[in-house]
Structure formats: C-alpha cells, structure tokens
Design a protein around this motif. Structure first.
Motif, PDB file in Angstrom:
ATOM      1  N   ARG A   1       0.801  -1.228   0.000  1.00  0.00           N
ATOM      2  CA  ARG A   1       0.000   0.000   0.000  1.00  0.00           C
ATOM      3  C   ARG A   1       0.835   1.280   0.000  1.00  0.00           C
ATOM      4  NH1 ARG A   1      -2.635   0.484   4.707  1.00  0.00           N
ATOM      5  NH2 ARG A   1      -1.498  -1.187   5.785  1.00  0.00           N
ATOM      6  N   GLY A   2       2.044   1.198  -0.546  1.00  0.00           N
ATOM      7  CA  GLY A   2       2.882   2.378  -0.617  1.00  0.00           C
ATOM      8  C   GLY A   2       3.498   2.806   0.696  1.00  0.00           C
ATOM      9  N   LEU A   3       3.474   1.940   1.688  1.00  0.00           N
ATOM     10  CA  LEU A   3       3.997   2.287   3.008  1.00  0.00           C
ATOM     11  C   LEU A   3       5.520   2.334   3.014  1.00  0.00           C
ATOM     12  CD1 LEU A   3       1.660   0.101   5.275  1.00  0.00           C
ATOM     13  CD2 LEU A   3       1.478   2.558   4.811  1.00  0.00           C
ATOM     14  N   LEU A   4       6.066   3.043   3.989  1.00  0.00           N
ATOM     15  CA  LEU A   4       7.507   3.089   4.206  1.00  0.00           C
ATOM     16  C   LEU A   4       7.976   1.717   4.677  1.00  0.00           C
ATOM     17  CD1 LEU A   4      10.138   4.870   4.631  1.00  0.00           C
ATOM     18  CD2 LEU A   4       9.401   5.025   7.014  1.00  0.00           C
ATOM     19  N   ALA A   5       9.071   1.231   4.115  1.00  0.00           N
ATOM     20  CA  ALA A   5       9.642  -0.059   4.515  1.00  0.00           C
ATOM     21  C   ALA A   5      11.022   0.161   5.117  1.00  0.00           C
ATOM     22  CB  ALA A   5       9.741  -1.002   3.316  1.00  0.00           C
ATOM     23  N   LEU A   6      11.249  -0.487   6.262  1.00  0.00           N
ATOM     24  CA  LEU A   6      12.551  -0.494   6.922  1.00  0.00           C
ATOM     25  C   LEU A   6      12.964  -1.932   7.171  1.00  0.00           C
ATOM     26  CD1 LEU A   6      11.943   2.252   9.667  1.00  0.00           C
ATOM     27  CD2 LEU A   6      13.223   2.521   7.532  1.00  0.00           C
ATOM     28  N   PRO A   7      14.252  -2.189   7.346  1.00  0.00           N
ATOM     29  CA  PRO A   7      14.651  -3.529   7.793  1.00  0.00           C
ATOM     30  C   PRO A   7      14.095  -3.782   9.196  1.00  0.00           C
ATOM     31  CG  PRO A   7      16.547  -2.222   7.070  1.00  0.00           C
ATOM     32  CD  PRO A   7      15.404  -1.287   7.202  1.00  0.00           C
ATOM     33  N   GLY A   8      13.981  -5.046   9.594  1.00  0.00           N
ATOM     34  CA  GLY A   8      13.592  -5.342  10.961  1.00  0.00           C
ATOM     35  C   GLY A   8      14.536  -4.669  11.938  1.00  0.00           C
ATOM     36  N   PHE A   9      14.016  -4.266  13.088  1.00  0.00           N
ATOM     37  CA  PHE A   9      14.854  -3.611  14.083  1.00  0.00           C
ATOM     38  C   PHE A   9      15.760  -4.628  14.768  1.00  0.00           C
ATOM     39  CE2 PHE A   9      11.260  -0.714  13.654  1.00  0.00           C
ATOM     40  CZ  PHE A   9      11.928   0.484  13.438  1.00  0.00           C
ATOM     41  N   VAL A  10      16.957  -4.178  15.125  1.00  0.00           N
ATOM     42  CA  VAL A  10      17.947  -5.004  15.816  1.00  0.00           C
ATOM     43  C   VAL A  10      18.177  -4.410  17.196  1.00  0.00           C
ATOM     44  CG1 VAL A  10      20.331  -5.835  15.846  1.00  0.00           C
ATOM     45  CG2 VAL A  10      19.068  -5.728  13.681  1.00  0.00           C
ATOM     46  N   ASN A  11      17.818  -5.146  18.218  1.00  0.00           N
ATOM     47  CA  ASN A  11      17.990  -4.716  19.599  1.00  0.00           C
ATOM     48  C   ASN A  11      19.358  -5.198  20.069  1.00  0.00           C
ATOM     49  OD1 ASN A  11      17.859  -4.269  22.383  1.00  0.00           O
ATOM     50  ND2 ASN A  11      15.674  -4.735  22.479  1.00  0.00           N
ATOM     51  N   ALA A  12      20.316  -4.268  20.175  1.00  0.00           N
ATOM     52  CA  ALA A  12      21.704  -4.646  20.460  1.00  0.00           C
ATOM     53  C   ALA A  12      21.994  -4.822  21.944  1.00  0.00           C
ATOM     54  CB  ALA A  12      22.658  -3.599  19.880  1.00  0.00           C
ATOM     55  N   HIS A  13      21.011  -4.520  22.804  1.00  0.00           N
ATOM     56  CA  HIS A  13      21.258  -4.650  24.242  1.00  0.00           C
ATOM     57  C   HIS A  13      19.931  -4.802  24.976  1.00  0.00           C
ATOM     58  CE1 HIS A  13      23.727  -3.967  27.930  1.00  0.00           C
ATOM     59  NE2 HIS A  13      22.515  -3.677  28.411  1.00  0.00           N
ATOM     60  N   ALA A  14      19.592  -6.038  25.299  1.00  0.00           N
ATOM     61  CA  ALA A  14      18.333  -6.320  25.990  1.00  0.00           C
ATOM     62  C   ALA A  14      18.587  -7.227  27.195  1.00  0.00           C
ATOM     63  CB  ALA A  14      17.338  -6.981  25.036  1.00  0.00           C
ATOM     64  N   HIS A  15      17.548  -7.352  28.032  1.00  0.00           N
ATOM     65  CA  HIS A  15      17.551  -8.285  29.168  1.00  0.00           C
ATOM     66  C   HIS A  15      16.183  -8.966  29.184  1.00  0.00           C
ATOM     67  CE1 HIS A  15      21.268  -6.887  31.280  1.00  0.00           C
ATOM     68  NE2 HIS A  15      20.958  -5.721  30.720  1.00  0.00           N
ATOM     69  N   VAL A  16      15.956  -9.873  28.248  1.00  0.00           N
ATOM     70  CA  VAL A  16      14.611 -10.431  28.097  1.00  0.00           C
ATOM     71  C   VAL A  16      14.290 -11.493  29.140  1.00  0.00           C
ATOM     72  CG1 VAL A  16      14.654  -9.949  25.615  1.00  0.00           C
ATOM     73  CG2 VAL A  16      15.269 -12.243  26.435  1.00  0.00           C
ATOM     74  N   ASP A  17      15.274 -11.892  29.935  1.00  0.00           N
ATOM     75  CA  ASP A  17      15.031 -12.949  30.919  1.00  0.00           C
ATOM     76  C   ASP A  17      14.382 -12.438  32.190  1.00  0.00           C
ATOM     77  OD1 ASP A  17      17.537 -11.604  31.306  1.00  0.00           O
ATOM     78  OD2 ASP A  17      18.058 -13.080  32.839  1.00  0.00           O
ATOM     79  N   LYS A  18      14.326 -11.118  32.400  1.00  0.00           N
ATOM     80  CA  LYS A  18      13.851 -10.663  33.706  1.00  0.00           C
ATOM     81  C   LYS A  18      12.832  -9.530  33.632  1.00  0.00           C
ATOM     82  CE  LYS A  18      18.294  -8.258  34.424  1.00  0.00           C
ATOM     83  NZ  LYS A  18      19.454  -8.235  35.335  1.00  0.00           N
ATOM     84  N   SER A  19      11.994  -9.559  32.614  1.00  0.00           N
ATOM     85  CA  SER A  19      10.890  -8.613  32.511  1.00  0.00           C
ATOM     86  C   SER A  19       9.631  -9.222  33.113  1.00  0.00           C
ATOM     87  CB  SER A  19      10.634  -8.270  31.046  1.00  0.00           C
ATOM     88  OG  SER A  19       9.457  -7.501  30.899  1.00  0.00           O
TER      89      SER A  19
END
Length: 396
Positions: free
Chosen positions: A46-64
């Motif tokens: 639909r003519g939308l802006l396209a970006l690459p997937g975001f890259v999270n270079a520093h996370a702590h997903v084990d303790k949210s």
C-alpha cells in the motif's frame, strides 16, 4: 517458500516490490515488476515506508514482568542497590521463566524487532537456567525473533567464586558472548575480571560484552584495559562496551585518542541513550566506522518500571539526547537501530537488499525522519520471509 511484499518504499525511496525466497531477500525491483513465483504469498504494501527489521543490540529479556501485574519500584537507586534488590525479590515474581520471556519477546516482535542480543543473568542462584528459558521462549515463537545470548554476571565475577566457571559452561553450551560488569566499580579488581573473561572468550571462540557504568577517568581506564586485552586475544570485531557513559564525559583530546584506540581494536559500542547521560561522540564514531548499536536494556523489571520494547522510540531518544535535527542525522539514528547493527547479532548484512535476511517492517510515514519523530504503529512485520505481526497483533 516465497513472499512478495509489493508496492513499498524502502527507506522512503521509489515504490518497489520486495521478494523473499527461503528467508532471504532475492529481489528488490520497481513496483509492479516482480516475477511472482507459483504458490508465493503476496502482500500489498500500500505504498507504506519499509525499513529492515529492528535489531535490539542490548536487551535483558530474561527478567521482565511484561504482561504481569504491576510491581512498584523499590530498593536503593544505585547499581549495587539494584542488584541487591533484584536478588532479594526476583523469586517472588517467578523470574526467570519461559512465560515471562516469551511475553517480552512478543512485545519486541510487535514493535518490529526481529533480532536481539540479550544479556541473560548467570549467577550462583540461577545457574544457567535463565539461558535455557530464553532459548525455549525463542523456540516457542518459531524463531521469529533471532536471539543471541550473552552470559551475563549481573552479581559480579571475581567477588562471586564460581561465576567464571558458569560463564565458561555457558560459552561451551552456545552463548555467543561472555559478559562483564563494572570490573572496577563492582568487582574492584578490573585486571582479574577482564583477564578471566578474555581467557574464556579466546579459548571458546566467543565474544565479550562488558556493562560499564563507571564514570569519568575510572570508566575510561577500564575501556583502555579492554582495548589492550582485545588486541592481545585477537578478538577484533568481537568485543562490545555496553553503556560506557564515561566516553561522553572525557575532554575532547582524550576522547579523540580513545576513539582511535576503539577503531583500531575493532570494539563496538551499545547504548540505550538514557536521559541525563552525556552524549556520545557519535559523529566521531561514525567517521571511524566504530559499530554503534541501540538497545532497550531492561523492560519493566526490578531495575526500572520503564520500557515497552519499541526500538524506534529508543532511536528517537538517541536523536534527542544528541541534538539531531537534519534529515541525514535523523535517518542515521534509525540506521543504528536497523542496518548498522547487523554485527551485533552476527549478521554480515541486515538491510532491504538482495542477500539480506528477509526481515522488514512497514509503517505509515512520509519518510524515515517522519517515522522517527512520530513513532507510528507497525503496520506489518516480516521475519525471514514470514508475516509475524500485523497492525499490532502478533501472529505467532
């Protein structure tokens, strides 16, 4: 497997069709000209802006505790105070667990993050259990978020006998990096901590990623120690300093010298651009080719009630902290959260180009600067050629 995302504007350029074959971008051609393979899934962009997937270079997903009842902030507001509070309270909230980790990974995915480097606590209390939970959560999502694990000694290394052994076991079991934490400020023995970490990294063939909160000259001294050990171990391109607040606080001359050292050693830098910290010498880092990645850090955990997993919002914070105004600089901030961060998750290329992983995000925005300052919802998220989220709803 084929996916054709038609009529999108990669990085705000002319309308194009993006073709993904077996998880890899196989063509980017003018809109309406893509050859559609038999059996391909076709999505109208639909003519939308396209970006690459975001890259999270520093996370702590084990303790949210994302998705769980609200937990009030408590404890002493220092690094050591937060560590002690977390150790005292984490069992009450069932952290780490597969369910809590899956919940926060889904939130990352909803906002368009398709790859992350996450620091996972490794200590005498949880052992390697957190790493096991993170891997199980990633599998539950079918790999929609690619997860690289840093075995992270949140409670210190030298001051906790047995932690180095656990880090070594984690590296042997597939962690991509061993982590460190304030070698001077927490362990009060920077030489012993760093020597131990780099010995594991060199022997196991993994990287090193050190949290460095220590400020001013003390922080800069530890960066210099990291540079020395990176060169000695031959780990060019495999070492990261996370946070590193000291770099922005140094006098200009010493700052320039240290940037040259970082460039020559091939050391990257991960930041979450927190309010109230000194801006990084971002342009000098960019000119020297020093990798800079953006991350969310903790998301609603026992360290802070803030965070929602939206890396585009982190890029906006980076832009505001560093006083960015021009279109080129604003676009550069978004690149830090996408294409420029490829190396932080072990990728040679991460962009909307042939040969890159088939990760893309669609947004209703005029151009990249407009997307950054408005942070619009993600209309579509594609991971490795699979539609995984649409209009804020995760489909995996």
């Amino acid at each position: 497997m084929h996916l054709v995302v038609s009529n999108v504007r990669p990085w705000g350029t002319e309308p194009s069709d993006v073709v993904v074959t077996d998880g890899v971008v196989s063509a980017v051609v003018p809109a309406g000209t893509a050859a559609v393979p038999e059996g391909a899934e076709v999505v109208d962009g639909r003519g939308l802006l396209a970006l690459p997937g975001f890259v999270n270079a520093h996370a702590h997903v084990d303790k949210s505790w994302w998705g769980q009842p609200w937990v009030s902030y408590g404890g002493e507001a220092t690094t050591q105070g937060r560590i002690a509070h977390e150790r005292a309270e984490r069992d009450r909230y069932g952290i780490p667990s597969v369910a809590s980790t899956t919940a926060v990974l889904r939130e990352l995915l909803r906002h368009g993050t398709t790859a992350t480097r996450t620091h996972v606590d490794v200590d005498l209390g949880v052992g390697l259990r957190g790493i096991e939970h993170v891997r199980a959560a990633a599998e539950d999502l079918g790999g929609a978020v690619e997860v690289d694990v840093v075995a992270f000694p949140q409670d210190g290394v030298v001051r906790r006998p047995g932690v180095l052994r656990l880090l070594d076991e984690a590296a042997a079991a597939g962690a991509t990096h061993v982590g460190g934490l304030d070698p001077a400020g927490i362990d009060r023995d920077p030489v012993t901590q760093l020597d131990g970490l780099f010995e594991i990294a060199e022997r196991r063939g993994v990287g090193v990623d050190v949290h460095l909160h220590d400020r001013g000259d003390l922080g800069a001294f530890q960066v210099e120690l990291i540079v020395e050990r990176t060169r000695r171990a031959g780990l060019h391109g495999k070492v990261t300093v996370s946070h590193g607040f000291a770099l922005g606080e140094l006098p200009a001359g010493r700052q320039e010298d240290l940037l040259d050292e970082l460039r020559d050693a091939g050391i990257g830098w991960a930041t979450v651009a927190p309010v109230g910290t000194a801006p990084l010498p971002w342009r000098g880092m960019r000119e020297r080719g020093i990798p800079v990645g953006l991350g969310t850090d903790g998301i609603r955990d026992l360290w802070s009630p803030f965070g929602d997993g939206d890396l585009l919002r982190i890029a906006l914070g980076f832009a505001r902290l560093h006083g960015l105004r021009t279109d080129d600089d604003l676009t550069g901030a978004v690149r830090l959260a996408t294409s420029s961060a490829a190396a932080f998750v072990g990728r040679d290329v991460h962009d909307l180009v042939v040969g890159a992983p088939g990760d893309l995000v669609l947004l209703d925005a005029e151009n990249v600067p407009d997307a950054l300052v408005r942070v619009p919802p993600r209309a579509l998220v594609v991971s490795r050629g699979r539609v995984v989220a649409r209009d804020g709803v995760v489909l995996v």
